[in-house]
Design a protein around this motif. Structure first.
Motif, PDB file in Angstrom:
ATOM      1  N   GLY A  66     -60.577  -1.608 -19.718  1.00  0.00           N
ATOM      2  CA  GLY A  66     -60.847  -2.756 -20.457  1.00  0.00           C
ATOM      3  C   GLY A  66     -61.684  -2.746 -21.505  1.00  0.00           C
ATOM      4  O   GLY A  66     -62.306  -3.819 -21.843  1.00  0.00           O
ATOM      5  N   VAL A  67     -62.328  -1.658 -21.942  1.00  0.00           N
ATOM      6  CA  VAL A  67     -63.323  -1.801 -22.867  1.00  0.00           C
ATOM      7  C   VAL A  67     -63.032  -0.563 -23.899  1.00  0.00           C
ATOM      8  O   VAL A  67     -62.434   0.607 -23.685  1.00  0.00           O
ATOM      9  CB  VAL A  67     -64.836  -1.244 -22.206  1.00  0.00           C
ATOM     10  CG1 VAL A  67     -65.821  -1.219 -23.277  1.00  0.00           C
ATOM     11  CG2 VAL A  67     -65.273  -2.138 -21.068  1.00  0.00           C
ATOM     12  N   ARG A 111     -67.491  -5.454 -20.456  1.00  0.00           N
ATOM     13  CA  ARG A 111     -66.229  -5.821 -19.699  1.00  0.00           C
ATOM     14  C   ARG A 111     -66.551  -7.061 -18.954  1.00  0.00           C
ATOM     15  O   ARG A 111     -65.976  -7.944 -18.858  1.00  0.00           O
ATOM     16  CB  ARG A 111     -65.932  -4.611 -18.610  1.00  0.00           C
ATOM     17  CG  ARG A 111     -64.890  -4.935 -17.585  1.00  0.00           C
ATOM     18  CD  ARG A 111     -64.819  -3.874 -16.690  1.00  0.00           C
ATOM     19  NE  ARG A 111     -64.520  -2.509 -17.287  1.00  0.00           N
ATOM     20  CZ  ARG A 111     -65.347  -1.496 -17.429  1.00  0.00           C
ATOM     21  NH1 ARG A 111     -66.818  -1.665 -16.682  1.00  0.00           N
ATOM     22  NH2 ARG A 111     -65.335  -0.279 -17.924  1.00  0.00           N
ATOM     23  N   ASN A 112     -67.678  -7.150 -18.341  1.00  0.00           N
ATOM     24  CA  ASN A 112     -68.094  -8.263 -17.281  1.00  0.00           C
ATOM     25  C   ASN A 112     -68.432  -9.650 -17.915  1.00  0.00           C
ATOM     26  O   ASN A 112     -68.699 -10.543 -17.115  1.00  0.00           O
ATOM     27  CB  ASN A 112     -68.923  -7.607 -16.051  1.00  0.00           C
ATOM     28  CG  ASN A 112     -68.293  -6.551 -15.325  1.00  0.00           C
ATOM     29  OD1 ASN A 112     -67.235  -6.539 -15.058  1.00  0.00           O
ATOM     30  ND2 ASN A 112     -69.302  -5.627 -14.714  1.00  0.00           N
ATOM     31  N   PHE A 113     -68.963  -9.259 -19.076  1.00  0.00           N
ATOM     32  CA  PHE A 113     -69.845 -10.405 -19.665  1.00  0.00           C
ATOM     33  C   PHE A 113     -69.254 -10.849 -21.114  1.00  0.00           C
ATOM     34  O   PHE A 113     -69.916 -11.574 -21.760  1.00  0.00           O
ATOM     35  CB  PHE A 113     -71.387 -10.381 -19.561  1.00  0.00           C
ATOM     36  CG  PHE A 113     -71.864 -10.088 -18.177  1.00  0.00           C
ATOM     37  CD1 PHE A 113     -71.978 -11.288 -17.527  1.00  0.00           C
ATOM     38  CD2 PHE A 113     -72.098  -8.920 -17.748  1.00  0.00           C
ATOM     39  CE1 PHE A 113     -72.457 -11.407 -16.221  1.00  0.00           C
ATOM     40  CE2 PHE A 113     -72.534  -9.135 -16.130  1.00  0.00           C
ATOM     41  CZ  PHE A 113     -72.864 -10.060 -15.528  1.00  0.00           C
ATOM     42  N   ASP A 114     -68.312 -10.201 -21.667  1.00  0.00           N
ATOM     43  CA  ASP A 114     -67.813 -10.527 -22.920  1.00  0.00           C
ATOM     44  C   ASP A 114     -68.867 -10.301 -24.149  1.00  0.00           C
ATOM     45  O   ASP A 114     -68.815 -11.376 -24.867  1.00  0.00           O
ATOM     46  CB  ASP A 114     -67.035 -11.721 -22.886  1.00  0.00           C
ATOM     47  CG  ASP A 114     -65.919 -11.775 -23.957  1.00  0.00           C
ATOM     48  OD1 ASP A 114     -65.490 -10.894 -24.545  1.00  0.00           O
ATOM     49  OD2 ASP A 114     -65.888 -12.978 -24.445  1.00  0.00           O
ATOM     50  N   HIS A 131     -76.368  -8.203 -10.934  1.00  0.00           N
ATOM     51  CA  HIS A 131     -75.433  -9.291 -11.697  1.00  0.00           C
ATOM     52  C   HIS A 131     -76.245 -10.349 -12.503  1.00  0.00           C
ATOM     53  O   HIS A 131     -76.030 -10.878 -13.355  1.00  0.00           O
ATOM     54  CB  HIS A 131     -74.356  -9.888 -10.864  1.00  0.00           C
ATOM     55  CG  HIS A 131     -73.568 -10.962 -11.482  1.00  0.00           C
ATOM     56  ND1 HIS A 131     -73.745 -12.120 -11.640  1.00  0.00           N
ATOM     57  CD2 HIS A 131     -72.095 -10.645 -11.768  1.00  0.00           C
ATOM     58  CE1 HIS A 131     -72.756 -12.697 -12.332  1.00  0.00           C
ATOM     59  NE2 HIS A 131     -71.687 -11.684 -12.274  1.00  0.00           N
ATOM     60  N   ASN A 132     -77.329 -10.859 -11.573  1.00  0.00           N
ATOM     61  CA  ASN A 132     -78.305 -11.956 -11.875  1.00  0.00           C
ATOM     62  C   ASN A 132     -79.033 -11.369 -13.056  1.00  0.00           C
ATOM     63  O   ASN A 132     -78.969 -12.211 -14.106  1.00  0.00           O
ATOM     64  CB  ASN A 132     -79.274 -12.057 -10.782  1.00  0.00           C
ATOM     65  CG  ASN A 132     -78.757 -12.859  -9.814  1.00  0.00           C
ATOM     66  OD1 ASN A 132     -77.589 -13.472  -9.775  1.00  0.00           O
ATOM     67  ND2 ASN A 132     -79.266 -12.718  -8.686  1.00  0.00           N
ATOM     68  N   PHE A 133     -79.441 -10.348 -13.430  1.00  0.00           N
ATOM     69  CA  PHE A 133     -80.127  -9.699 -14.378  1.00  0.00           C
ATOM     70  C   PHE A 133     -79.414  -9.724 -15.786  1.00  0.00           C
ATOM     71  O   PHE A 133     -79.698 -10.366 -16.524  1.00  0.00           O
ATOM     72  CB  PHE A 133     -80.675  -8.326 -14.211  1.00  0.00           C
ATOM     73  CG  PHE A 133     -81.942  -8.014 -14.900  1.00  0.00           C
ATOM     74  CD1 PHE A 133     -82.150  -8.568 -16.158  1.00  0.00           C
ATOM     75  CD2 PHE A 133     -82.805  -6.910 -14.411  1.00  0.00           C
ATOM     76  CE1 PHE A 133     -83.518  -8.143 -16.687  1.00  0.00           C
ATOM     77  CE2 PHE A 133     -84.069  -6.595 -15.018  1.00  0.00           C
ATOM     78  CZ  PHE A 133     -84.411  -7.365 -16.144  1.00  0.00           C
ATOM     79  N   ALA A 134     -78.217  -9.228 -15.473  1.00  0.00           N
ATOM     80  CA  ALA A 134     -77.262  -9.120 -16.407  1.00  0.00           C
ATOM     81  C   ALA A 134     -76.846 -10.419 -16.957  1.00  0.00           C
ATOM     82  O   ALA A 134     -76.593 -10.541 -18.269  1.00  0.00           O
ATOM     83  CB  ALA A 134     -76.077  -8.216 -16.222  1.00  0.00           C
ATOM     84  N   GLU A 135     -76.444 -11.337 -16.161  1.00  0.00           N
ATOM     85  CA  GLU A 135     -76.102 -12.776 -16.586  1.00  0.00           C
ATOM     86  C   GLU A 135     -76.892 -13.454 -17.252  1.00  0.00           C
ATOM     87  O   GLU A 135     -76.733 -14.069 -18.303  1.00  0.00           O
ATOM     88  CB  GLU A 135     -75.608 -13.491 -15.443  1.00  0.00           C
ATOM     89  CG  GLU A 135     -74.850 -14.810 -15.654  1.00  0.00           C
ATOM     90  CD  GLU A 135     -74.294 -15.545 -14.427  1.00  0.00           C
ATOM     91  OE1 GLU A 135     -73.876 -16.726 -14.708  1.00  0.00           O
ATOM     92  OE2 GLU A 135     -74.656 -15.073 -13.285  1.00  0.00           O
TER      93      GLU A 135
END
Length: 561
Positions: free
Chosen positions: A59-60, A158-161, A499-503
């Motif tokens: 997906g990337v 992939r996870n955060f567009d 996930h918290n950091f990346a979001e």
């Protein structure tokens, strides 16, 4: 006397030392981008120089080793790059480009003077106008590349567009040798060639990123350690200003950089070591890059910041080393001294550090003794740096942290003086500007990994944030066993913290305000509440964190960075 000793202590904990450690240790680990293992299809797209071919996996779309500027070897050494020539046909962008001159990097091409390449990760080449996250790699000013796997951008894309971009650029002597006072006008800005290379990368993004599904009008620059210091500089550089919209400085607060006089002394020292008369300076263009690298290793590293002499209002001199130069042109002023740069007044900023920065250095140096000492030993260890202030420093920390051991307090003191005070300084100066908001953070997820030779956990060491904020701490797929993280340990809770950091970071890239679904509202930093977001498996806003400690540092005349 005491100030000089403190300065020497901090110099030993320079970002260049960080870079050496990462080069020698992490390069030998799984921290590097591996060759494509699962290519679903090849993907072609146009750039302003010609068509390139990358590949799609899970997906990337990934494009590696894209040239963004021309040759920097030969007569272009210490100068702006040659113009990049367009190509015909389709150029492959499937493998990493050469990193800057340094020791060989595992799983990467041989380092080269011609190193101006970048990598792109995107969900799709579809003109969707996603936020662009333009990352500046760490390694002080002497090593590193845009190809380290801890900072692989696939999961963020992939996870955060979002679209992730990382460059290679000139480093060390070849990137920052200050020749402005002895060479001709063609060498103007020579002390900042590495930074100007990064700006060329930003210009490439401005022209081309729409073809990769990115928005050229929504670009975030960010970086950790030496990359944080580079980002600090870019935030203050007129040539960079048109090409980014927001920034994040992580564990690398570049408040001040090298002044011209010190940079010139460094140049003279180098020429003396090379037995090249200054009036025949051109001979340095003939010295093999490998010899220059060997010479660079013999000279002192440049510290990540320059500490101001409080009594004289001047910079303390520390000849040796190569890093950005406040030349009055490319870098007109110190990035955050005396205040936040006016040129970026309207650009939101993130800044912060890891709670246990020092444990990285203990790991790298095999320092086990610091974790066996009692409070008497702590006093003996700190006194050479802090003199008569040592007793007050320890007393303040024991009062603020009544359950802390002597090693706990040593780590806390070392960590905040290395990266914390400078981060707070930047936040305060940005807040005083009354322009775009600034957000202060601490990363605090605790790794259970032990410092070798001790029972002391590493906690949140310097550089551990890299794999977390890139969302590269993720559960295994298809029932595969969980693999331990190099720094982050083996507990599954790290996936939540990552996930918290990346979001938070990707939301900031998208909107200019960090936020996450499971997070409390993160207030902008101000001089009343001094809100700090603590990033862990739970997200918590803490007002005026480390109040007693910071007030103590100020009371003994310790400048914030």
């Amino acid at each position: 006397m005491n100030g000089i000793k403190r300065r020497q202590f901090l110099s030993q904990l320079s970002l260049a030392a960080v870079g050496t450690a990462i080069s020698s240790k992490l390069n030998a680990s799984s921290f590097l981008i591996s060759k494509p293992s699962l290519v679903e299809e090849f993907v072609e797209t146009e750039t302003s120089y010609g068509k390139i071919k990358g590949y799609r996996t899970e997906g990337v779309n990934i494009f590696k080793g894209i040239p963004y500027a021309g040759r920097t070897s030969g007569e272009r050494r210490f100068r702006r790059p040659a113009k990049l020539q367009p190509w015909t046909g389709v150029r492959e962008a499937l493998t990493l480009g050469a990193p800057a001159i340094q020791a060989p990097r595992r799983n990467e091409p041989e380092p080269s003077e011609d190193c101006l390449f970048l990598n792109v990760w995107t969900p799709a080449n579809d003109n969707k106008k996603r936020p662009v996250m333009f990352y500046n790699h760490g390694g002080g000013f002497v090593i590193g590349s845009g190809g380290s796997a801890g900072q692989d951008g696939a999961n963020l894309a992939r996870n955060f567009d979002v679209v992730v971009v990382e460059t290679n650029h000139r480093l060390g002597l070849l990137g920052f040798l200050y020749l402005d006072e002895i060479a001709g006008p063609e060498y103007a800005g020579s002390g900042n060639m590495g930074l100007l290379d990064i700006i060329d990368g930003l210009k490439w993004v401005n022209k081309n990123i729409a073809q990769f599904g990115g928005d050229p009008n929504n670009v975030m620059i960010w970086g950790e350690s030496g990359g944080g210091a580079k980002t600090s500089c870019l935030y203050a550089m007129p040539a960079a200003a048109p090409y980014f919209n927001k920034a994040s400085i992580e564990s690398g607060p570049g408040v001040r950089m090298m002044d011209k006089d010190t940079a010139h002394e460094n140049t003279l020292q180098l020429f003396n070591e090379l037995n090249i008369p200054v009036n025949n300076w051109q001979k340095i263009l003939e010295v093999p890059a490998s010899d220059l690298l060997n010479m660079q290793a013999k000279l002192p590293f440049v510290p990540p910041f320059q500490e101001k002499n409080k009594n004289q209002g001047t910079m303390r001199r520390n000849a040796g080393g190569f890093g950005p130069v406040v030349d009055g042109k490319a870098l007109p002023n110190h990035p955050f001294d005396p205040g936040a740069p006016a040129i970026s007044r309207n650009k939101p900023l993130l800044v912060g550090w890891n709670e246990d920065e020092y444990t990285f250095f203990a790991w790298e140096r095999k320092d086990a003794d610091s974790f066996k000492m009692d409070f008497e030993g702590l006093h003996k260890k700190l006194e050479p740096q802090y003199g008569p202030d040592t007793k007050k420093i320890i007393a303040t920390y024991r009062q603020a942290r009544p359950n802390a051991t002597a090693p706990d307090i040593f780590v806390a003191i070392s960590s905040i003086t290395m990266m914390g005070l400078g981060s707070i300084d930047i936040a305060e100066k940005k807040a005083r500007q009354n322009g775009a908001p600034v957000y202060l953070y601490n990363f605090g997820y605790k790794s259970e990994n032990k410092i070798p030779g001790t029972d002391y956990a590493m906690g949140t060491p310097h550089a551990m944030d890299i794999s977390f904020k890139f969302n590269n701490e993720v559960p295994p797929k298809n029932g595969e066993p969980t693999k331990p993280s190099f720094f982050g340990g083996n507990r599954p809770e790290r996936f939540t913290a990552s996930h918290n950091f990346a979001e938070l970071w990707t939301t900031f890239a998208r909107t200019g305000k960090p936020a996450a679904k499971n997070a409390p509202t993160w207030p902008a930093y101000n001089l009343k509440d001094r809100a700090t977001m603590r990033i862990d498996t739970e997200l918590e806003v803490i007002n005026n964190r480390f109040k007693e400690e910071v007030e103590m540092w100020r009371s003994i005349g310790k400048t914030l960075n």
